[in-house]
Motif scaffolding. Structure first.
Motif, PDB file in Angstrom:
ATOM      1  N   LEU A 125       0.852  -1.173   0.000  1.00  0.00           N
ATOM      2  CA  LEU A 125       0.000   0.000   0.000  1.00  0.00           C
ATOM      3  C   LEU A 125       0.895   1.231   0.000  1.00  0.00           C
ATOM      4  CD1 LEU A 125      -2.869  -0.850   2.522  1.00  0.00           C
ATOM      5  CD2 LEU A 125      -3.046  -0.608   0.036  1.00  0.00           C
ATOM      6  N   LYS A 126       0.749   2.057  -1.011  1.00  0.00           N
ATOM      7  CA  LYS A 126       1.559   3.263  -1.158  1.00  0.00           C
ATOM      8  C   LYS A 126       0.753   4.465  -0.703  1.00  0.00           C
ATOM      9  CE  LYS A 126       4.300   5.842  -4.554  1.00  0.00           C
ATOM     10  NZ  LYS A 126       4.716   5.905  -5.991  1.00  0.00           N
ATOM     11  N   PHE A 127       1.273   5.199   0.275  1.00  0.00           N
ATOM     12  CA  PHE A 127       0.556   6.361   0.787  1.00  0.00           C
ATOM     13  C   PHE A 127       0.465   7.440  -0.283  1.00  0.00           C
ATOM     14  CE2 PHE A 127       0.450  10.507   2.999  1.00  0.00           C
ATOM     15  CZ  PHE A 127      -0.764  10.354   3.648  1.00  0.00           C
ATOM     16  N   ASP A 128      -0.738   8.032  -0.387  1.00  0.00           N
ATOM     17  CA  ASP A 128      -0.962   9.127  -1.340  1.00  0.00           C
ATOM     18  C   ASP A 128      -0.999  10.449  -0.582  1.00  0.00           C
ATOM     19  OD1 ASP A 128      -1.521  10.583  -3.594  1.00  0.00           O
ATOM     20  OD2 ASP A 128      -3.666  10.119  -3.584  1.00  0.00           O
ATOM     21  N   GLN A 129      -2.094  10.733   0.083  1.00  0.00           N
ATOM     22  CA  GLN A 129      -2.240  11.902   0.937  1.00  0.00           C
ATOM     23  C   GLN A 129      -3.596  11.814   1.626  1.00  0.00           C
ATOM     24  OE1 GLN A 129      -3.119  15.713  -1.118  1.00  0.00           O
ATOM     25  NE2 GLN A 129      -2.923  14.575  -3.030  1.00  0.00           N
ATOM     26  N   ASN A 130      -3.776  12.636   2.683  1.00  0.00           N
ATOM     27  CA  ASN A 130      -5.076  12.744   3.349  1.00  0.00           C
ATOM     28  C   ASN A 130      -5.657  11.381   3.732  1.00  0.00           C
ATOM     29  OD1 ASN A 130      -4.932  15.558   2.916  1.00  0.00           O
ATOM     30  ND2 ASN A 130      -5.849  15.320   0.891  1.00  0.00           N
TER      31      ASN A 130
ATOM     32  N   ARG B  16       0.186  20.618  12.767  1.00  0.00           N
ATOM     33  CA  ARG B  16       0.646  21.279  11.551  1.00  0.00           C
ATOM     34  C   ARG B  16      -0.260  20.967  10.366  1.00  0.00           C
ATOM     35  NH1 ARG B  16       7.144  21.009  11.040  1.00  0.00           N
ATOM     36  NH2 ARG B  16       6.594  22.384   9.309  1.00  0.00           N
ATOM     37  N   THR B  17      -0.427  21.993   9.527  1.00  0.00           N
ATOM     38  CA  THR B  17      -1.187  21.830   8.288  1.00  0.00           C
ATOM     39  C   THR B  17      -0.409  22.380   7.093  1.00  0.00           C
ATOM     40  OG1 THR B  17      -2.310  23.949   8.659  1.00  0.00           O
ATOM     41  CG2 THR B  17      -3.415  21.957   9.462  1.00  0.00           C
ATOM     42  N   ASP B  18       0.871  22.679   7.300  1.00  0.00           N
ATOM     43  CA  ASP B  18       1.647  23.300   6.221  1.00  0.00           C
ATOM     44  C   ASP B  18       2.288  22.278   5.288  1.00  0.00           C
ATOM     45  OD1 ASP B  18       3.286  22.482   8.292  1.00  0.00           O
ATOM     46  OD2 ASP B  18       4.663  24.181   8.146  1.00  0.00           O
ATOM     47  N   TYR B  19       2.141  20.985   5.570  1.00  0.00           N
ATOM     48  CA  TYR B  19       2.557  19.941   4.628  1.00  0.00           C
ATOM     49  C   TYR B  19       1.651  18.737   4.830  1.00  0.00           C
ATOM     50  CZ  TYR B  19       5.103  17.198   8.233  1.00  0.00           C
ATOM     51  OH  TYR B  19       5.448  16.427   9.320  1.00  0.00           O
ATOM     52  N   ASN B  20       1.594  17.836   3.846  1.00  0.00           N
ATOM     53  CA  ASN B  20       0.645  16.725   3.938  1.00  0.00           C
ATOM     54  C   ASN B  20       1.242  15.356   3.629  1.00  0.00           C
ATOM     55  OD1 ASN B  20       0.985  17.247   1.235  1.00  0.00           O
ATOM     56  ND2 ASN B  20      -1.195  17.370   0.734  1.00  0.00           N
ATOM     57  N   VAL B  21       2.538  15.281   3.336  1.00  0.00           N
ATOM     58  CA  VAL B  21       3.209  14.010   3.083  1.00  0.00           C
ATOM     59  C   VAL B  21       4.596  14.053   3.708  1.00  0.00           C
ATOM     60  CG1 VAL B  21       4.153  12.435   1.335  1.00  0.00           C
ATOM     61  CG2 VAL B  21       1.971  13.594   0.908  1.00  0.00           C
ATOM     62  N   MET B  22       4.975  12.989   4.389  1.00  0.00           N
ATOM     63  CA  MET B  22       6.351  12.868   4.848  1.00  0.00           C
ATOM     64  C   MET B  22       7.030  11.766   4.046  1.00  0.00           C
ATOM     65  SD  MET B  22       8.040  12.179   8.611  1.00  0.00           S
ATOM     66  CE  MET B  22       8.132  13.934   9.019  1.00  0.00           C
TER      67      MET B  22
ATOM     68  N   GLY C  82     -11.350  10.741   9.055  1.00  0.00           N
ATOM     69  CA  GLY C  82     -10.739  11.216  10.289  1.00  0.00           C
ATOM     70  C   GLY C  82     -11.672  11.097  11.473  1.00  0.00           C
ATOM     71  N   GLN C  83     -12.955  11.409  11.257  1.00  0.00           N
ATOM     72  CA  GLN C  83     -13.942  11.336  12.325  1.00  0.00           C
ATOM     73  C   GLN C  83     -15.275  10.851  11.777  1.00  0.00           C
ATOM     74  OE1 GLN C  83     -14.499  14.905  14.606  1.00  0.00           O
ATOM     75  NE2 GLN C  83     -12.418  14.888  15.445  1.00  0.00           N
TER      76      GLN C  83
END
Length: 304
Positions: free
Chosen positions: A107-112, A173-179, A263-264
């Protein structure tokens, strides 16, 4: 001399077989080399940004005691569980890592909180181990495949994969979305180190943009096993329930080419709901089949 033509090929075949199987034994020993009761230190520092106006965030440091152990084992799979010892009366089910030999489906992470399935050719993963990392609720986190290296007295494994924000930052933090994580696991006589070279990425439809890079070093140093006795006692009471949670996830994930987690749901998060259900595992008459049905219904509420 008349047997030379027969013996030589046999010796070559035997040698090749040994070359293929011997490293695998070392691999398994290295993976298990992460196990034990550890004093752990976590150190992170941002090191670079292409943006000259970027304000580097404060360094992050933390310490703890963690019990790391083999929960499941087969010739081609090891399940390693981490339990964090906050105190004798407070144990936190920490992250989990599954190690799969010559695995072709990741499984490759995409975002969100979304992942896409990636199929790799068998030739690409020959001799490699996939490390599948899971959240505290056993939902996906990131997965990478690489070869364990055993050379010059060192034993290490390293891969680069995209991942969600770490728990130390995802609520802040919300200034980036992928590590983008480069994970280096190296076994030492007194424990092991998990060294990281991470890029904090802003991912949009236009592409990826580097916000900042950071260096991480998590050091696991073995300590007296008595320091983890509370974790061992806690796991004996909760093991059956979390085995059912893994069973449900292992049934749900392979059926999907894409995974997205809400998320919720009605103000609640998945980890909180699964933790709440865990109390049922300690009641008399615990039924695994019934538990798995409830767990499945709970998880499916959070799958998009």
């Amino acid at each position: 001399m008349r047997f030379t033509g027969i013996i030589a090929p046999l010796l070559l075949v035997t040698s090749n077989l040994f070359a293929q199987t011997a490293p695998k034994t070392e691999d398994i020993a290295a993976i298990k080399g992460q196990c034990g009761c550890h004093d752990v230190s976590f150190l992170y520092a941002e090191t670079f940004s292409p943006d000259k106006t970027y304000t580097f965030k404060d360094r992050y440091t933390a310490k703890g005691t963690e019990w790391v152990f083999v929960e499941e084992e087969s010739p081609t799979k090891l399940v390693i569980q981490h339990l964090l010892v906050v105190s004798d009366s407070m144990i936190v089910k920490h992250w989990r890592e599954d190690w799969l030999y010559q695995n072709t489906s990741l499984l490759k992470f995409d975002q969100n909180a979304s992942w896409k399935r990636e199929k790799l050719p068998a030739s690409q993963v020959k001799g490699q181990w996939t490390q599948k990392v899971f959240e505290v609720d056993d939902s996906p986190r990131y997965e990478g495949s690489a070869t364990w290296i055993h050379a010059d007295g060192r034993h290490y494994w390293e891969s680069t994969v995209d991942a969600p924000l770490p728990r130390r930052e995802y609520t802040k933090r919300t200034d980036y979305n992928v590590m983008r994580r480069t994970n280096h696991h190296e076994i030492r006589p007194d424990g092991y180190i998990h060294e990281q070279d991470n890029d904090k990425i802003i991912r949009t439809e236009a592409g990826d943009q580097l916000l900042a890079s950071e260096k991480g070093l998590n050091t696991y140093k073995r300590t007296d096993e008595k320091e983890c006795q509370a974790a061992k006692d806690w796991w004996s009471k909760n093991r059956a329930y979390w085995a059912d949670v893994r069973t449900v996830w292992n049934e749900l994930l392979p059926k999907r080419d894409a995974i997205a987690i809400k998320g919720q749901v009605k103000g609640s998060v998945l980890s909180r709901e699964l933790d709440g259900l865990a109390a049922t595992a300690q009641k008399p008459g615990y039924n695994s089949a019934t538990s798995q049905q409830i767990i499945r219904q709970t998880i499916e509420k959070f799958l998009k």
